[in-house]
Design an enzyme around this catalytic site. Structure first.
Site, PDB file in Angstrom:
ATOM      1  N   CYS A   2     -22.174  52.694  48.831  1.00 14.05           N
ATOM      2  CA  CYS A   2     -23.518  51.952  48.593  1.00 14.05           C
ATOM      3  C   CYS A   2     -24.792  52.863  48.803  1.00 14.05           C
ATOM      4  O   CYS A   2     -24.786  53.385  49.655  1.00 14.05           O
ATOM      5  CB  CYS A   2     -23.390  50.629  49.499  1.00 14.05           C
ATOM      6  N   ARG A  27     -26.184  57.507  42.990  1.00 18.72           N
ATOM      7  CA  ARG A  27     -24.897  57.460  43.861  1.00 18.72           C
ATOM      8  C   ARG A  27     -23.808  56.413  43.407  1.00 18.72           C
ATOM      9  O   ARG A  27     -22.820  56.541  43.780  1.00 18.72           O
ATOM     10  CB  ARG A  27     -25.548  56.716  45.343  1.00 18.72           C
ATOM     11  N   TRP A  70     -21.414  49.494  46.192  1.00 17.23           N
ATOM     12  CA  TRP A  70     -20.274  50.219  45.300  1.00 17.23           C
ATOM     13  C   TRP A  70     -19.123  49.661  46.177  1.00 17.23           C
ATOM     14  O   TRP A  70     -18.983  49.936  47.094  1.00 17.23           O
ATOM     15  CB  TRP A  70     -20.231  51.472  45.561  1.00 17.23           C
ATOM     16  N   ASN A  96     -24.035  49.775  54.004  1.00 19.89           N
ATOM     17  CA  ASN A  96     -23.276  50.716  53.394  1.00 19.89           C
ATOM     18  C   ASN A  96     -22.130  51.189  54.462  1.00 19.89           C
ATOM     19  O   ASN A  96     -22.552  51.456  55.639  1.00 19.89           O
ATOM     20  CB  ASN A  96     -24.002  52.022  53.100  1.00 19.89           C
ATOM     21  N   GLY A  97     -20.872  50.857  54.151  1.00 18.82           N
ATOM     22  CA  GLY A  97     -19.806  51.517  55.074  1.00 18.82           C
ATOM     23  C   GLY A  97     -18.636  50.070  55.103  1.00 18.82           C
ATOM     24  O   GLY A  97     -18.565  49.385  54.072  1.00 18.82           O
ATOM     25  N   GLU A 479      -3.802  72.615  39.983  1.00 18.48           N
ATOM     26  CA  GLU A 479      -5.052  71.885  39.981  1.00 18.48           C
ATOM     27  C   GLU A 479      -6.157  73.100  40.504  1.00 18.48           C
ATOM     28  O   GLU A 479      -7.338  72.971  40.085  1.00 18.48           O
ATOM     29  CB  GLU A 479      -4.760  70.967  41.471  1.00 18.48           C
ATOM     30  N   LYS A 483      -9.535  73.491  38.070  1.00 18.17           N
ATOM     31  CA  LYS A 483     -10.845  73.510  38.500  1.00 18.17           C
ATOM     32  C   LYS A 483     -11.805  74.694  37.986  1.00 18.17           C
ATOM     33  O   LYS A 483     -12.543  74.651  37.593  1.00 18.17           O
ATOM     34  CB  LYS A 483     -10.813  73.622  40.135  1.00 18.17           C
ATOM     35  N   GLU A 486     -12.287  74.317  34.229  1.00 16.66           N
ATOM     36  CA  GLU A 486     -13.179  73.470  33.622  1.00 16.66           C
ATOM     37  C   GLU A 486     -14.774  73.566  34.018  1.00 16.66           C
ATOM     38  O   GLU A 486     -15.662  73.260  33.235  1.00 16.66           O
ATOM     39  CB  GLU A 486     -12.838  71.983  34.060  1.00 16.66           C
ATOM     40  N   HIS A 502      10.010  84.914  34.689  1.00 14.15           N
ATOM     41  CA  HIS A 502      10.312  84.376  33.480  1.00 14.15           C
ATOM     42  C   HIS A 502       9.435  84.408  32.398  1.00 14.15           C
ATOM     43  O   HIS A 502       9.579  83.711  31.164  1.00 14.15           O
ATOM     44  CB  HIS A 502      10.986  83.077  33.621  1.00 14.15           C
ATOM     45  N   LYS A 601     -17.060  62.438  32.587  1.00 12.24           N
ATOM     46  CA  LYS A 601     -16.315  62.132  33.920  1.00 12.24           C
ATOM     47  C   LYS A 601     -15.127  61.232  33.771  1.00 12.24           C
ATOM     48  O   LYS A 601     -14.158  61.214  34.414  1.00 12.24           O
ATOM     49  CB  LYS A 601     -17.624  61.539  34.748  1.00 12.24           C
TER      50      LYS A 601
HETATM   51  O1  M6R Z   1     -10.634  58.870  36.852  1.00 10.98           O
HETATM   52  P1  M6R Z   1      -9.399  59.644  36.577  1.00 10.98           P
HETATM   53  O2  M6R Z   1      -8.877  60.002  37.951  1.00 10.98           O
HETATM   54  O3  M6R Z   1      -8.364  58.762  35.835  1.00 10.98           O
HETATM   55  O4  M6R Z   1      -9.419  60.725  35.749  1.00 10.98           O
HETATM   56  C1  M6R Z   1      -8.470  61.753  35.136  1.00 10.98           C
HETATM   57  C2  M6R Z   1      -8.820  62.863  34.779  1.00 10.98           C
HETATM   58  O5  M6R Z   1      -9.596  62.811  33.516  1.00 10.98           O
HETATM   59  C3  M6R Z   1      -9.667  63.751  35.710  1.00 10.98           C
HETATM   60  O6  M6R Z   1      -8.932  63.965  36.961  1.00 10.98           O
HETATM   61  C4  M6R Z   1     -10.171  65.200  35.124  1.00 10.98           C
HETATM   62  O7  M6R Z   1      -9.019  65.943  34.814  1.00 10.98           O
HETATM   63  C5  M6R Z   1     -11.100  65.658  35.963  1.00 10.98           C
HETATM   64  N1  M6R Z   1     -12.183  66.449  34.928  1.00 10.98           N
HETATM   65  C6  M6R Z   1     -10.370  66.987  36.583  1.00 10.98           C
HETATM   66  O8  M6R Z   1     -11.424  67.694  37.498  1.00 10.98           O
END
Ligand code: M6R
Length: 606
Positions: A2, A27, A70, A96-97, A479, A483, A486, A502, A601
């Site tokens: 928040c 935020r 939030w 906030n908290g 993962e 990162k 992307e 393999h 996002k």
């Molecule tokens: O909001 P969500 O965790 O459900 O989103 C899932 C994916 O779209 C999300 O993790 C995406 O892969 C990210 N861009 C990864 O950094």
């Protein structure tokens, strides 16, 4: 989380409060509200624009408090929006908290005739301050007395109808900045809404309370003693202030790792009993005791968190787990019975593929759980029960802090399910103790960010990168590669280290580097053999290793050291250098890491 904002001065406060909220919008929030002592409060769900539509135009006053919520406790509704007030509508609070002991405080106050309107934790603060005013304390004393009763985190601003010029703010674990102006003073969650009025600020410390009027500011500790603090001048631009001085949200969010884990585990561990206390699962706890199989669904980063969860839950709770990407689950014929549950992992709580998997499971009568960051989101509402991450809003498209909090939530779930079954008290205690140490250990990694930056810069011309790991760190290879892909747009592939020979080994030459995740764990020796195979083909290797490891200093081209922890918790540490590596790799190329091309996002379409 928040955002709070407050003003006291010579000017009409309404436009200043609304501007303050607009500055804090970045935020992330779901509802907004303001209070001015002369004319009362206005609240709305959704954007600040909605709040503006509810303003009649006759709201007046030279001071006021404002809030962007939030949600953490209670759905995002108008009644739950801040400011919250006491019965007489004299005390108004923005917060906030999280007040951890709000249930006990609510009980205490309810017994004394206070009636609560919202389902928030914050409302207890307003009633508690009012309770102490009734006990003949003055405004300052009443706020301090109330804060002495509170456990949890807060950044608050409080307004008292009878002393409208005065605003009291306090901080414990949630940021509060005080803007010192000329005949006017401000309170905010970060400097961004203050900077257009003044660059002179005081950053409140934990356990401090500040009383501001237009012409004064006095700082107290919670024992009521007064302290002095010089103001400082900050030269940040507004955009920088939003990112707490970091260049990008992605870096800010990686650096928030320690705080994020604190927030995810707060109030949820009983270390001496080796237990996890998960309020969101209480009503389904008996069903979970007899459950025999878990299907975890998620997308992208959340899916990889699920894969780590599979290792944790199978090893420590002894429950068979399958992990599936949301987009596949509904298109095959999942074999489900009454002892199967579906666990959805999602930061946004709005990902269409994950949501559709939940709906499909519900059609088949399956109990659904969620590990979700956004309170009140569709997934949070549609699942039967769940665990909130409490990681705060994530702004960077590349998920970083949400991932570490998802792993922490999964470790709590493992403890919860394990202790319902065969897990011994001593194993439970060991896990709980180690979980508690994670924030400090993450900090030891983030403190070395410049070192990781140098390694990333060294490899920033690479066109391909392979990530390898085994067992708990197999998903971390995925993962880490995601990162890098992307944010830097280069080809990066995650692989199980054992799978190298393999196929992927064919790609290795001096231009194709590998990032090996090799903590000192039960599969360490096997990983070392795989690294030797890569080195024999002239491949460059960056290894993430446990502190004290010398062997890989010799074998690898570069090593990044992380503190030791339990094997099941190691992904929560190994991912942090990989996030930093991807960040610095991409920023060296001048790329916009917060808004990578072609990505959104929240993916709300299939
Ligand atoms: O909001 P969500 O965790 O459900 O989103 C899932 C994916 O779209 C999300 O993790 C995406 O892969 C990210 N861009 C990864 O950094």
């Amino acid at each position: 989380m928040c955002g709070i904002f407050a003003y006291t001065g010579k000017k009409e406060s309404l436009p200043i409060l609304l501007d303050g909220l607009t500055s804090l919008e970045y935020r992330g929030y779901d509802s907004a509200g303001i209070y001015m002592a002369e004319t009362g409060s206005v609240k709305s769900v959704g954007a600040v624009e909605n709040l503006k539509l509810k303003i009649k135009g006759d709201e007046k006053g030279k001071s006021g408090i404002a809030h962007l919520r939030w949600a953490t406790h209670g759905e995002p509704t108008e009644i739950n929006a801040h400011p919250h007030h006491d019965a007489k509508e004299h005390i108004w609070v923005v917060h906030n908290g999280i007040i951890e002991n709000f249930k006990e405080l609510k009980e205490f106050l309810t017994k004394r005739g206070r009636v609560f309107l919202s389902s928030t934790d914050t409302e207890v603060l307003a009633h508690l301050i009012s309770y102490y005013l009734d006990e003949k304390k003055n405004f300052e004393q009443a706020v301090i007395a109330a804060l002495n009763d509170v456990k949890g985190t807060y950044g608050i601003a409080v307004s008292y109808k009878n002393e409208p010029e005065k605003i009291i703010a306090a901080r414990q674990g949630a940021p509060v900045v005080v803007g010192i102006g000329d005949g006017e003073n401000f309170i905010a969650s970060d400097p961004s809404p203050i900077l257009r009025y003044t660059k002179d600020v005081i950053f409140l410390q934990d356990g401090e309370v500040i009383v501001i009027t237009p012409s004064s500011h006095l700082i107290y500790k919670l024992d009521s003693s007064q302290i002095k603090r010089d103001k400082e001048t900050i030269e940040w631009e507004v955009e920088q202030a939003r990112k707490s001085g970091y260049e990008h949200f992605m870096l800010k969010e990686i650096m928030e790792g320690p705080e994020v884990i604190e927030n995810t585990i707060r109030g949820r561990l009983i270390v001496e009993e080796g237990l996890a206390k998960l309020g969101g699962l209480e009503m389904v706890a008996e069903k979970l005791r007899s459950m025999k199989r878990i299907i975890i669904v998620g997308c992208g980063t959340a899916y990889y968190a699920g894969l780590v969860g599979e290792y944790m839950i199978e090893e420590y709770a002894g429950i068979p787990v399958e992990v599936e990407v949301g987009s596949e689950f509904r298109y095959r014929k999942p074999l489900i019975d009454e002892h199967t549950i579906l666990l959805a992992v999602s930061q946004s709580g709005e990902t269409a593929d994950t949501l559709e998997a939940i709906r499909e499971a519900k059609r088949k009568g399956v109990l659904t759980l969620g590990i979700v960051n956004t309170v009140g989101s569709t997934i949070a509402r549609e699942t039967d029960a769940g665990i909130y991450n409490h990681a705060g809003p994530e702004m960077g498209v590349a998920s970083t802090k949400a991932f570490v909090s998802q792993l922490a939530a999964l470790s709590l779930l493992t403890l919860f399910l394990g202790r319902q079954r065969q897990m011994s008290l001593s194993t439970g205690k060991r896990i709980a103790e180690e979980i508690k140490l994670l924030p400090e250990k993450i900090k030891q990694i983030t403190d070395k960010k410049e070192e990781i930056q140098k390694v990333a810069q060294k490899y920033s011309e690479a066109r391909d990168f392979l990530y390898i790991g085994r067992k708990y760190n197999f998903p971390i290879a995925y993962e880490g590669a995601l990162k890098l892909k992307e944010v830097s747009y280069i080809h990066a592939e995650g692989y199980g280290a054992g799978e190298m020979k393999h196929g992927p080994l064919a790609m290795i030459d001096e231009h194709f580097p590998t990032l090996a995740i090799v903590p000192s764990d039960s599969v360490y020796e096997k990983n070392v053999s795989n690294i030797q195979e890569i080195k024999a083909r002239k491949g460059k290797v960056v290894s993430v290793v446990t502190e004290g490891n010398k062997e890989l200093d010799d074998l690898s081209d570069d090593t990044i050291k992380i503190p030791k922890t339990l094997e099941m918790l190691s992904p929560i540490l190994t991912i942090v250098p990989l996030q930093l590596f991807a960040y610095y790799f991409a920023t060296t190329k001048g790329l916009n890491v917060d808004r990578p091309r072609n990505l959104a996002k929240s993916v709300t379409v299939e």
